[in-house]
Design an enzyme around this catalytic site. Sequence first.
Site, PDB file in Angstrom:
ATOM      1  CG  HIS A 350     -22.826  37.027  -4.259  1.00 41.00           C
ATOM      2  ND1 HIS A 350     -23.275  35.819  -3.754  1.00 41.00           N
ATOM      3  CD2 HIS A 350     -22.931  36.922  -5.607  1.00 41.00           C
ATOM      4  CE1 HIS A 350     -23.624  35.031  -4.756  1.00 41.00           C
ATOM      5  NE2 HIS A 350     -23.430  35.673  -5.891  1.00 41.00           N
ATOM      6  CG  ASP A 354     -25.518  32.249  -2.550  1.00 40.79           C
ATOM      7  OD1 ASP A 354     -24.484  32.940  -2.414  1.00 40.79           O
ATOM      8  OD2 ASP A 354     -25.702  31.168  -1.965  1.00 40.79           O
TER       9      ASP A 354
END
Length: 377
Positions: A350, A354
């Site tokens: 992450h 995203d």
Amino acid sequence: MAVEVVMPKLGMSMKEGTVSVWNKEVGETVNKGESIASINSEKIEMEIESPAEGTILDIKVPEGEGVPPGTVICYIGEGNEQIEEKKEKDLPPKQKKERKKISPVARKIAQSANLDIHTLVGTGPDGRITKADVLRALPDEKEKQHNEPTKHQPVSMMRKTIASRMMESLQTSAQLTITMKADVTKLTALQSELNETAAARHDMKLTMTDFVAKAVVLSLLEHPAMNSQYQNDRVETFEYVHLGIAAALDHGLAVPVIQHAEKLSLIELAKSIKSYGKKAREGRLLHDEIEGSTFTITNLGAYAVEHFTPILNPPEAGILGVGKADHMPVYHGNELCKGTILPLSLTFDHRVLDGAPASQFLSTVKAYLENPVSILL
């Protein structure tokens, strides 16, 4: 003149190798090409073959000890041949320290009982610790009856490396896993059709992993953010695809890397996967062949696993887990038919991207698998 058997260098980056098991003892005869020991280094494990016919004169490196490449691990020669003193001087400092002589059987018993061999007194020739010496040092039968049986096994270099890399991966990245299911009904039909030609022309069969690998490569070219890594507070994105394919071994896991997979056709990619998988199982992979991957695929379908949570292969930003393809009812238009569903699990970093772009990448992989002709064009 005695022949030196040395710890081989399995790649440019190899710094240490460990003797896992000695298959021979001092005084035993060996034939040229016969396996005398197993060694491992990080993710590679292989057999050491005797370079000559003769007798094991001396074992310099005991089981479980790591030494640099080029270190003499044993000598092979004629029965009562003396080893020249100068060869002992050639050993690295780590090898000059005094060691306990112990038979392989005695060592295994001592390790299982968690006994420190340096506290044992050997009654064999030249103070060699024998099986009887170890058994005498074990707790008596009454004490053993009050304790639960416990098996102790030394951790191999490969296991240590896997453990270290997995902990590093979890502690140094922000991992998230998303899942999808791909309807591979058309793909399984195409796979069956193509395998007749593949068997006739290339003496091989195409597997689901081969198609997934090609779909992943094409998808990475469309979504380069997934073909990245996070290092030193910056994201490095690659224009090439070095594809890692996880291979299960008897004593661990290896991830051979297919360099520039984006340049390979489906058949070429499939051949590479099979070739590297065979080398991994036979312990013939070099260090250079397990380094530099930009994305990894791991398939647990053969073990009846569906969705799972793969752990990133650092420093990569993504790894795709493939589960077991199962038959189940699916709708093709308004018609309910028997279909084949393939579970997919994508773990991504992450810090690099995203959920939305990661989902788009996985959707593209799914689209290629559900429209398999697009993989071939």
